[in-house]
Write a protein that holds these residues in place. Structure first.
Motif, PDB file in Angstrom:
ATOM      1  N   ALA A  72       0.165   6.793   4.140  1.00  0.00           N
ATOM      2  CA  ALA A  72       0.173   5.972   2.935  1.00  0.00           C
ATOM      3  C   ALA A  72       1.114   6.574   1.907  1.00  0.00           C
ATOM      4  CB  ALA A  72      -1.241   5.864   2.356  1.00  0.00           C
ATOM      5  N   VAL A  73       1.811   5.715   1.185  1.00  0.00           N
ATOM      6  CA  VAL A  73       2.770   6.196   0.188  1.00  0.00           C
ATOM      7  C   VAL A  73       2.259   5.993  -1.233  1.00  0.00           C
ATOM      8  CG1 VAL A  73       4.711   5.725   1.709  1.00  0.00           C
ATOM      9  CG2 VAL A  73       3.972   3.958   0.119  1.00  0.00           C
ATOM     10  N   ARG A  74       0.982   5.652  -1.360  1.00  0.00           N
ATOM     11  CA  ARG A  74       0.478   5.219  -2.668  1.00  0.00           C
ATOM     12  C   ARG A  74       0.630   6.265  -3.763  1.00  0.00           C
ATOM     13  NH1 ARG A  74      -3.928   5.455   0.807  1.00  0.00           N
ATOM     14  NH2 ARG A  74      -5.328   7.212   0.489  1.00  0.00           N
ATOM     15  N   ASP A  75       0.492   7.556  -3.437  1.00  0.00           N
ATOM     16  CA  ASP A  75       0.646   8.553  -4.504  1.00  0.00           C
ATOM     17  C   ASP A  75       1.829   9.482  -4.274  1.00  0.00           C
ATOM     18  OD1 ASP A  75      -0.198  10.167  -2.475  1.00  0.00           O
ATOM     19  OD2 ASP A  75      -1.942  10.990  -3.526  1.00  0.00           O
ATOM     20  N   GLY A  76       2.580   9.249  -3.222  1.00  0.00           N
ATOM     21  CA  GLY A  76       3.792  10.026  -2.977  1.00  0.00           C
ATOM     22  C   GLY A  76       3.568  11.421  -2.433  1.00  0.00           C
ATOM     23  N   ALA A  77       2.300  11.804  -2.171  1.00  0.00           N
ATOM     24  CA  ALA A  77       2.019  13.181  -1.769  1.00  0.00           C
ATOM     25  C   ALA A  77       2.644  13.520  -0.422  1.00  0.00           C
ATOM     26  CB  ALA A  77       0.509  13.415  -1.723  1.00  0.00           C
ATOM     27  N   VAL A  78       2.462  12.652   0.571  1.00  0.00           N
ATOM     28  CA  VAL A  78       2.986  12.960   1.898  1.00  0.00           C
ATOM     29  C   VAL A  78       4.510  12.902   1.890  1.00  0.00           C
ATOM     30  CG1 VAL A  78       2.906  12.379   4.343  1.00  0.00           C
ATOM     31  CG2 VAL A  78       0.889  12.024   2.937  1.00  0.00           C
ATOM     32  N   GLU A  79       5.062  11.966   1.126  1.00  0.00           N
ATOM     33  CA  GLU A  79       6.518  11.891   1.038  1.00  0.00           C
ATOM     34  C   GLU A  79       7.086  13.182   0.445  1.00  0.00           C
ATOM     35  OE1 GLU A  79      10.033   8.993  -0.779  1.00  0.00           O
ATOM     36  OE2 GLU A  79       7.938   8.339  -0.809  1.00  0.00           O
ATOM     37  N   ARG A  80       6.410  13.738  -0.561  1.00  0.00           N
ATOM     38  CA  ARG A  80       6.870  15.018  -1.124  1.00  0.00           C
ATOM     39  C   ARG A  80       6.834  16.116  -0.074  1.00  0.00           C
ATOM     40  NH1 ARG A  80       3.466  13.627  -5.440  1.00  0.00           N
ATOM     41  NH2 ARG A  80       2.021  15.325  -4.973  1.00  0.00           N
ATOM     42  N   LEU A  81       5.760  16.129   0.716  1.00  0.00           N
ATOM     43  CA  LEU A  81       5.652  17.134   1.774  1.00  0.00           C
ATOM     44  C   LEU A  81       6.746  16.947   2.811  1.00  0.00           C
ATOM     45  CD1 LEU A  81       4.175  19.426   3.268  1.00  0.00           C
ATOM     46  CD2 LEU A  81       2.729  17.659   4.334  1.00  0.00           C
ATOM     47  N   ARG A 214      -4.339  -2.690  -8.277  1.00  0.00           N
ATOM     48  CA  ARG A 214      -4.076  -1.650  -7.277  1.00  0.00           C
ATOM     49  C   ARG A 214      -2.767  -1.917  -6.551  1.00  0.00           C
ATOM     50  NH1 ARG A 214      -8.263   2.663  -6.390  1.00  0.00           N
ATOM     51  NH2 ARG A 214      -9.354   2.362  -8.356  1.00  0.00           N
ATOM     52  N   ARG A 215      -2.509  -3.175  -6.272  1.00  0.00           N
ATOM     53  CA  ARG A 215      -1.267  -3.537  -5.598  1.00  0.00           C
ATOM     54  C   ARG A 215      -0.056  -3.224  -6.480  1.00  0.00           C
ATOM     55  NH1 ARG A 215       0.174  -5.460  -0.330  1.00  0.00           N
ATOM     56  NH2 ARG A 215       2.241  -6.397  -0.542  1.00  0.00           N
ATOM     57  N   GLN A 216      -0.178  -3.539  -7.760  1.00  0.00           N
ATOM     58  CA  GLN A 216       0.927  -3.294  -8.690  1.00  0.00           C
ATOM     59  C   GLN A 216       1.180  -1.812  -8.867  1.00  0.00           C
ATOM     60  OE1 GLN A 216       0.341  -5.041 -12.544  1.00  0.00           O
ATOM     61  NE2 GLN A 216       2.490  -4.892 -13.104  1.00  0.00           N
ATOM     62  N   ALA A 217       0.110  -1.013  -8.784  1.00  0.00           N
ATOM     63  CA  ALA A 217       0.256   0.432  -8.974  1.00  0.00           C
ATOM     64  C   ALA A 217       0.879   1.115  -7.766  1.00  0.00           C
ATOM     65  CB  ALA A 217      -1.105   1.061  -9.262  1.00  0.00           C
ATOM     66  N   SER A 218       0.923   0.406  -6.619  1.00  0.00           N
ATOM     67  CA  SER A 218       1.504   0.998  -5.418  1.00  0.00           C
ATOM     68  C   SER A 218       3.019   1.011  -5.531  1.00  0.00           C
ATOM     69  CB  SER A 218       1.090   0.197  -4.182  1.00  0.00           C
ATOM     70  OG  SER A 218      -0.314   0.215  -4.018  1.00  0.00           O
ATOM     71  N   PRO A 219       3.684   1.979  -4.899  1.00  0.00           N
ATOM     72  CA  PRO A 219       5.147   2.016  -4.927  1.00  0.00           C
ATOM     73  C   PRO A 219       5.728   0.760  -4.309  1.00  0.00           C
ATOM     74  CG  PRO A 219       4.224   4.067  -4.044  1.00  0.00           C
ATOM     75  CD  PRO A 219       3.097   3.090  -4.148  1.00  0.00           C
ATOM     76  N   ALA A 220       6.916   0.382  -4.755  1.00  0.00           N
ATOM     77  CA  ALA A 220       7.579  -0.779  -4.182  1.00  0.00           C
ATOM     78  C   ALA A 220       7.904  -0.515  -2.721  1.00  0.00           C
ATOM     79  CB  ALA A 220       8.854  -1.085  -4.958  1.00  0.00           C
ATOM     80  N   GLY A 221       7.962  -1.580  -1.947  1.00  0.00           N
ATOM     81  CA  GLY A 221       8.291  -1.450  -0.534  1.00  0.00           C
ATOM     82  C   GLY A 221       7.041  -1.336   0.309  1.00  0.00           C
TER      83      GLY A 221
END
Length: 464
Positions: A72-81, A214-221
């Motif tokens: 999931a990309v919702r908070d960007g944590a895994v993408e940062r890792l 919640r949908r709006q708060a999610s990253p685009a894409g």
């Protein structure tokens, strides 16, 4: 100048020894963090390889993900890792084709805009197609109903059904949530659907408004991303870094007990060792049910909910009828249409995998272990009563294509502990003990990685 007689060099501080029980993502992250702090670290993993749910399954010459195949990309944590590990060039989005929902009498694409299956727009064409005009009006009624914060004991099923009606709950929400958490809506606390979800339901004024927020708060894409080569690459790179930093990783090391050492620290008993290992600190990164078995303390008087098991069956097929991806990237099952709760058409979802498996299709079926009780997990696809045979029949039903045993090139079965988040976070409180990942009640790679970022920042502040 000679040193004065009797003078000795000051001794260097002794490095703390740390045992990390569990070599999944949470354990590997913890090991790396402690190594960076200067500790001597050994990871103890009972399985033949590290990674846990983020490990490999080799079938028909293909290296596939045995567990999680996206994050999931919702908070960007895994993408940062991923970026920190130098794997950003491998990040890929799934095919934009929607998943489908298959029930006893109808099949339809899952509406594109929603949260946990709750539609953002009750009258969107794909929502009306899935629910009918009456069902869409019933969802819209949520915007008029009075709203208050659900009780702590309220289940997801009771709250959602009351807000948007039985039809939308059954056709849209139930298959999505069950696919994520491996538990029926009526067994899952509403509060488990996300941080602050109960408070936000009241603040937003209803479930549809909450879904929109919640949908709006999610990253685009895309809401999820994958890695070329599979999500298991994350665990493999973390394990490489642990070894590069001087850490040791022992696989096949089954920890049978841990207990506080009278002289401070912990004693860790490993099945294959003659004597317990004495360490200065202990990190527990195993499934929560295993943590309850291992750890002493008052929490053990509170019997935890018996965990379920999530079982994944992967089929590699020669099936030209699947070339057109007739049911998109995957299917969610409702109404007992199959024993499987969901299916992922992996070669339709991930272009990189399709390129590595020319002329073949990879599908993954997810089961609650209770639904397949009595089936033979080891038997071949042609054997009566085999799980592989059941999976092939379920795949045929969900994909709308007749598949035969002769089309199965290979199959694999893996089982994981229940993926649902804990109803309460255990509070083991003992000196030199750290509980992370699933043992701490977390679910999903994103939550586990986020926890490690928090602990890393705290550790840096303490040592600054």
């Amino acid at each position: 100048m000679a040193e004065p007689e009797g003078r000795t060099e000051p001794s260097l501080p002794q490095r703390r020894t740390v045992a990390v029980v569990g070599g999944g993502i949470a354990g590997l992250l913890a090991a790396r963090r402690h190594l960076r702090a200067g500790d001597v670290v050994t990871v103890l993993e009972a399985a033949p390889r590290v990674g846990g749910r983020v490990s490999r399954l080799e079938l028909d010459g293909l290296e596939l993900d045995a567990g999680a195949e996206s994050f999931a990309v919702r908070d960007g944590a895994v993408e940062r890792l991923v970026r920190e590990l130098g794997l950003e060039d491998r990040m890929v989005a799934p095919a934009p084709t929607p998943a489908w929902v298959v029930g006893p009498t109808r099949a339809h694409p899952l509406p594109a805009a929603g949260w946990m299956g709750v539609p953002v727009d009750p009258f969107a064409p794909d929502v009306v197609s899935a629910l009918g005009r009456l069902g869409s009006w019933r969802v819209w009624l949520d915007t008029l109903l009075p709203v208050s914060k659900p009780a702590a004991s309220a289940t997801a099923g009771s709250v959602i059904r009351r807000r948007i009606g039985r039809r939308a709950t059954t056709r849209l929400v139930e298959p999505v949530v069950r696919g994520i958490y491996s538990r029926p809506l009526d067994e899952l606390p509403f509060a488990s659907l996300g941080k602050g979800v109960a408070e936000d339901l009241a603040a937003e004024g209803g479930l549809v408004a909450l879904a929109a927020a919640r949908r709006q708060a999610s990253p685009a894409g895309s809401a999820a991303m994958g890695l070329e080569g599979g999500i298991a690459t994350i665990a493999e790179e973390l394990a490489r870094q642990v070894r590069e930093l001087g850490g040791a990783i022992r696989t096949g090391a089954d920890v049978v007990s841990v207990r506080p050492d009278e002289r401070d620290g912990w004693l860790v008993e490993i099945a294959s060792d003659k004597r317990p290992v004495r360490v200065g600190a202990l990190v527990v990164a195993v499934p929560q049910s295993e943590a309850y078995r291992l750890l002493p303390g008052p929490e053990r008087r509170e019997e935890p909910r018996k965990p379920g098991r999530a079982v994944l069956v992967t089929l590699v097929l020669n099936a030209p009828a699947l070339d057109s991806a007739p049911r998109g990237t995957g299917v969610l099952a409702v109404g007992g249409v199959t024993r499987a709760k969901a299916l992922t058409h992996a070669t339709a979802k991930w272009r990189w995998l399709a390129e590595r498996a020319p002329g073949r299709h990879v599908v993954r079926l997810s089961y609650d272990a209770r639904a397949i009780s009595g089936l033979d997990r080891e038997g071949p696809v042609t054997s009566a009563g085999s799980l592989a045979g059941q999976a092939l029949a379920d795949a045929s039903r969900l994909l709308g294509v007749t598949l035969t045993p002769a089309q199965v090139r290979a199959h694999g079965v893996v089982a994981w502990p229940d993926s649902a988040p804990s109803e309460h976070a255990p509070g083991w409180d003992a000196p030199h003990l750290e509980v992370v990942g699933s043992a701490a009640g977390l679910s999903g790679i994103a939550a586990i990685v986020s926890q490690d970022f928090v602990l890393s920042n705290s550790q840096e502040r303490m040592t600054a």
